[in-house]
Design an enzyme around this catalytic site. Sequence first.
Site, mmCIF file in Angstrom:
data_model
loop_
_atom_site.group_PDB
_atom_site.id
_atom_site.type_symbol
_atom_site.label_atom_id
_atom_site.label_comp_id
_atom_site.label_asym_id
_atom_site.label_seq_id
_atom_site.Cartn_x
_atom_site.Cartn_y
_atom_site.Cartn_z
ATOM 1 N N SER A 1 15.816 -1.054 -4.308
ATOM 2 C CA SER A 1 14.661 -1.690 -3.725
ATOM 3 C C SER A 1 15.042 -3.284 -3.256
ATOM 4 O O SER A 1 15.698 -4.020 -4.133
ATOM 5 C CB SER A 1 13.422 -1.440 -4.597
ATOM 6 O OG SER A 1 12.383 -2.319 -4.074
ATOM 7 N N TYR B 1 8.949 -3.800 -12.440
ATOM 8 C CA TYR B 1 9.405 -2.655 -11.453
ATOM 9 C C TYR B 1 10.878 -3.113 -11.051
ATOM 10 O O TYR B 1 12.089 -2.704 -10.961
ATOM 11 C CB TYR B 1 8.784 -2.177 -10.512
ATOM 12 C CG TYR B 1 9.345 -1.379 -9.494
ATOM 13 C CD1 TYR B 1 9.820 -0.210 -9.694
ATOM 14 C CD2 TYR B 1 9.375 -1.896 -8.062
ATOM 15 C CE1 TYR B 1 10.566 0.616 -8.791
ATOM 16 C CE2 TYR B 1 9.822 -1.237 -6.990
ATOM 17 C CZ TYR B 1 10.392 0.185 -7.679
ATOM 18 O OH TYR B 1 11.009 0.850 -6.635
HETATM 19 C C1 UD1 Z 1 6.850 -1.769 -1.958
HETATM 20 C C2 UD1 Z 1 6.763 -0.885 -3.071
HETATM 21 C C3 UD1 Z 1 8.105 -1.146 -4.046
HETATM 22 C C4 UD1 Z 1 9.186 -0.772 -3.176
HETATM 23 C C5 UD1 Z 1 9.121 -1.676 -2.270
HETATM 24 C C6 UD1 Z 1 10.266 -1.299 -1.139
HETATM 25 C C7 UD1 Z 1 4.661 -0.247 -4.378
HETATM 26 C C8 UD1 Z 1 3.702 -0.920 -4.864
HETATM 27 N N1 UD1 Z 1 5.653 -1.214 -3.732
HETATM 28 O O1 UD1 Z 1 6.767 -3.288 -2.503
HETATM 29 O O2 UD1 Z 1 7.770 0.021 -4.827
HETATM 30 O O3 UD1 Z 1 10.276 -0.916 -3.973
HETATM 31 O O4 UD1 Z 1 8.144 -1.825 -1.244
HETATM 32 O O5 UD1 Z 1 10.183 -0.010 -0.784
HETATM 33 O O6 UD1 Z 1 5.070 0.720 -4.221
HETATM 34 N N2 UD1 Z 1 -1.289 -5.031 0.185
HETATM 35 C C9 UD1 Z 1 -2.462 -5.377 0.710
HETATM 36 N N3 UD1 Z 1 -3.623 -4.313 0.251
HETATM 37 C C10 UD1 Z 1 -3.457 -3.352 -0.369
HETATM 38 C C11 UD1 Z 1 -2.138 -3.190 -1.197
HETATM 39 C C12 UD1 Z 1 -1.055 -4.328 -1.060
HETATM 40 O O7 UD1 Z 1 -2.716 -6.129 1.533
HETATM 41 O O8 UD1 Z 1 -4.517 -2.531 -0.810
HETATM 42 C C13 UD1 Z 1 -0.227 -6.072 0.373
HETATM 43 C C14 UD1 Z 1 0.404 -6.873 -0.945
HETATM 44 O O9 UD1 Z 1 -0.303 -7.708 -1.529
HETATM 45 C C15 UD1 Z 1 1.800 -7.152 -0.417
HETATM 46 C C16 UD1 Z 1 2.211 -6.026 0.724
HETATM 47 O O10 UD1 Z 1 0.762 -5.370 1.209
HETATM 48 O O11 UD1 Z 1 1.746 -8.258 0.049
HETATM 49 C C17 UD1 Z 1 3.055 -4.860 0.519
HETATM 50 O O12 UD1 Z 1 2.332 -4.430 -0.817
HETATM 51 P P1 UD1 Z 1 3.167 -2.948 -1.728
HETATM 52 O O13 UD1 Z 1 3.505 -2.060 -0.497
HETATM 53 O O14 UD1 Z 1 2.373 -2.615 -2.606
HETATM 54 O O15 UD1 Z 1 4.577 -3.760 -2.131
HETATM 55 P P2 UD1 Z 1 5.769 -4.284 -1.696
HETATM 56 O O16 UD1 Z 1 6.081 -5.631 -2.620
HETATM 57 O O17 UD1 Z 1 6.088 -4.584 -0.279
#
Ligand code: UD1
Length: 346
Positions: free
Chosen positions: A119, A179
């Site tokens: 990742s 993670y």
């Molecule tokens: C994600 C995955 C991680 C994976 C990586 C690469 C999750 C939680 N994270 O990391 O497992 O290894 O991609 O594939 O599966 N956000 C919002 N609103 C929400 C939720 C999140 O704005 O309701 C924002 C978060 O603050 C963050 C962004 O969206 O800035 C991405 O979040 P998320 O997809 O959860 O995690 P990643 O760190 O990108």
Amino acid sequence: MRVLLTGAAGFIGTHVASALRESGHDVVALDGWHPAAHRGAPPSIVEGVPLLHADVRDRAAVERALHGVDAVVHQAAMVGLGADVQDLPDYVGCNDLGTAVLLAAMAAHGVRRLVLASSMVIYGEGAYRCAAHGPVVPAARRENDLRAGRFDPPCPHCDAPLTPERVDEDAPVRPRSVYAATKAAQEHLAGAWADATGGSVAALRYHNVYGPGMPRDTPYSGVAAIFRSALERGQPPTVFEDGGQRRDFVHVRDVARANVAALEAAPPGFRAYNIASGRPCTIGDVAASLARACGGPAPVVTGRFRAGDVRHIVAAPHRAGAELGFTAALAFADAVGEFAIAPLRA
Ligand code: UD1
């Protein structure tokens, strides 16, 4: 080739199983049906292949599954940011102990080829440049700054604003969540295994994967699934921070193709690859375009933040192109229409 695919019943695993079969490989499908990722009883078949229902930490089951196998594609893992630090033993058990058991069993069976789902989160904060100091590594973001709406990490030397840059595979590994730490450890274990056995490891550093069959929202879901689930309920997507955080959204069918390409290329020793679309976008834009495609309410930008989140991670995808012949076919803008109506898994 005959390929053992772990995590075969998961979101990415099912797409990898299809892509392997379409490329003429035989698939041995194994999945532990972890409750964080699945509900209900496990199916007996995934993507036309009988499913062996076993945890990757079960050495005897893994040994049975490895009979006659030429290579392993290891997708089984507990993913996401998790609920809190109490998840630590589960993450380490599934991701690191699981990988250790698999690697030992592979060595015992003379299987020397591994494709590992890694990742981009292992990079921590991505790559940045300061106008005065050049390339810099920002410190972890401080809660006080986040509370005050200062979401972008400043220069560690002069506090000036930084420009985010594309992160390549030579960037140092700086995991900032449990993670992420388990994914970095998986890579290190696989690297040590490759050195000890002369085996081949292609570690695929997935960026933000989305597409049909994503899980609905759970504490472990990625943001695309969370936004889709909200829109399905008629609610607006809830955007954290100011929505300006950047990510690279890569389609799951592209990720599946990358796995096949890595399997067939089998680089010597340990080699890591960014698997990304190469076309980054902000979370605010992703929320807005998904809301439009779903015909749902416009996103709400909350200013809330999560501990352990990084600000920007955008990838340099060139190594996978040069060495694996893999280039993503789909940008988020191309696939958002399909994703807006694609089924999510329960
Ligand atoms: C994600 C995955 C991680 C994976 C990586 C690469 C999750 C939680 N994270 O990391 O497992 O290894 O991609 O594939 O599966 N956000 C919002 N609103 C929400 C939720 C999140 O704005 O309701 C924002 C978060 O603050 C963050 C962004 O969206 O800035 C991405 O979040 P998320 O997809 O959860 O995690 P990643 O760190 O990108």
